[in-house]
Design a protein around this motif. Structure first.
Motif, PDB file in Angstrom:
ATOM      1  N   GLU A 115     -39.654 -17.086   2.537  1.00  0.00           N
ATOM      2  CA  GLU A 115     -40.990 -16.905   3.107  1.00  0.00           C
ATOM      3  C   GLU A 115     -41.043 -17.334   4.574  1.00  0.00           C
ATOM      4  O   GLU A 115     -41.598 -16.630   5.412  1.00  0.00           O
ATOM      5  N   GLU A 134     -48.221 -14.226  -3.414  1.00  0.00           N
ATOM      6  CA  GLU A 134     -48.852 -15.555  -3.501  1.00  0.00           C
ATOM      7  C   GLU A 134     -49.627 -15.701  -4.811  1.00  0.00           C
ATOM      8  O   GLU A 134     -49.660 -16.764  -5.418  1.00  0.00           O
ATOM      9  N   GLU A 143     -51.855 -21.936  -3.276  1.00  0.00           N
ATOM     10  CA  GLU A 143     -51.287 -20.593  -3.417  1.00  0.00           C
ATOM     11  C   GLU A 143     -52.415 -19.556  -3.441  1.00  0.00           C
ATOM     12  O   GLU A 143     -52.292 -18.475  -2.884  1.00  0.00           O
ATOM     13  N   GLN A 166     -39.426 -20.525  -0.573  1.00  0.00           N
ATOM     14  CA  GLN A 166     -39.943 -20.906   0.749  1.00  0.00           C
ATOM     15  C   GLN A 166     -38.938 -20.611   1.856  1.00  0.00           C
ATOM     16  O   GLN A 166     -39.318 -20.322   2.988  1.00  0.00           O
ATOM     17  N   HIS A 207     -47.188 -16.584  -7.378  1.00  0.00           N
ATOM     18  CA  HIS A 207     -46.829 -18.008  -7.294  1.00  0.00           C
ATOM     19  C   HIS A 207     -47.876 -18.865  -7.996  1.00  0.00           C
ATOM     20  O   HIS A 207     -47.568 -19.791  -8.726  1.00  0.00           O
TER      21      HIS A 207
HETATM   22 FE   LIG Z   1     -46.370 -19.116  -2.163  1.00  0.00          FE
END
Ligand SMILES: [Fe+2]
Ligand SMILES: [Fe+2]
Lengths: 175, 119
Positions: free
Chosen positions: A139, A59, A26, A136, A62
């Motif tokens: 994403e 990110e 990440e 995800q 995350h």
């Molecule tokens: Fe991520």
């Protein structure tokens, strides 16, 4: 004999190692997006630069989410070293191709951790990972949609300028 | 020194090899590593660190490097103990620690079945 290691930590060492690897991934994603943002900015794609800067921040979130989980479960969360970030891209399109490829790799990585959890019957971590699996979905969708703009609009003439304007408008909704 | 302070009968032998043993104390919630002429106390975290440090040693490089003695200092930040070990001893310590952690896993499975699962 007391189960001292289990008393200390909810997650097994194998899962802890995998989660620490994911923390690193990440962090790598975050740096990569920032690098993409820099490239876009320098080449006059302002909206895409904003888009990737926002992705970089996500990110980082995350990474911290995983970091906190490892610590909360009694594990050792490792602050990762990040190196080898790509800084030069052959063109506008390549940036988006790389972005999608990176997201696919991340999805794959989460699937692997999930499989390991299933194997160990670590349902607690599986439940925690559900958030990331859902993330995800979004994403990959956004990265794929962005790349599709190159087909829909085309790069000729003012095409790239048009694509750049649309990148920031991509949103994902389940309904 | 510490050997004198703890009652050896209350220690559980987790894993042994020819060169040494690792014990667990349920009373003190800690471990004792009997190796290399030392009887050293560790907690969960430091025992894991010790295992990692030992596993990270590149034994091939240690043996092939002619500019260095074939000894390696084994310790880590916050560790009260220092080991000066040759390649054979490092291999032995690694075996001892890995065997111990396998026993921990086994003990975890058994604990789950015997005490934790309500039938
Ligand atoms: Fe991520
Ligand atoms: Fe992502």
């Amino acid at each position: 004999m007391k189960d001292l290691m289990r008393i200390k930590s909810l997650i097994s060492q194998d899962i802890e190692t995998l989660l620490n690897q994911q923390i690193k991934k990440e962090a790598h994603s975050s740096s990569l997006y920032l690098s993409m943002s820099s490239w876009c900015d320098q080449n006059g794609f302002d909206f895409s630069a904003d888009y990737f800067a926002k992705q970089a921040e996500e990110e980082r979130m995350h990474q911290l989410k995983l970091f906190k989980y490892v610590l909360d479960m009694g594990g050792n969360a490792i602050s990762p070293e990040v190196s080898g970030i790509k800084t030069d891209f052959a063109g506008f399109r390549e940036v988006f191709e790389d972005a999608l490829e990176a997201e696919i790799a991340i999805t794959q990585s989460f699937k692997n951790i999930y499989a390991k959890c299933q194997n160990e019957q670590d349902f607690v971590t599986m439940e925690f990972l559900n958030w990331f699996l859902k993330e995800q979905r979004e994403e990959e969708y956004k990265a794929r949609r962005a790349l599709e703009l190159f087909e829909v609009i085309g790069e000729e003439g003012t095409g790239r300028w048009e694509i750049d304007k649309h990148v920031n408008k991509i949103t994902y909704s389940e309904q | 020194m510490e050997k004198a302070c703890i009652n050896i009968n209350e220690l559980i032998n987790v894993f042994s090899i020819k060169q040494g043993s690792i014990y667990q104390s349920d009373k003190l919630n800690c471990f004792f590593v009997d190796f290399g002429g030392k009887f050293a106390r560790y907690n969960c975290l430091s025992l894991r660190k010790l295992k990692k440090v030992v596993e990270d040693i590149d034994i091939d490089a240690l043996l092939l490097n002619t500019h260095k003695a074939d000894f390696e200092v084994v310790t880590f930040n916050g560790c009260e103990h220092i080991y000066l070990l040759n390649a054979c001893e490092i291999v032995a310590l690694k075996e001892l620690l890995q065997g111990t952690f396998t026993m921990f896993k086994l003990n975890h499975l058994i604990s789950d079945c015997l005490h934790r699962l309500v039938v």
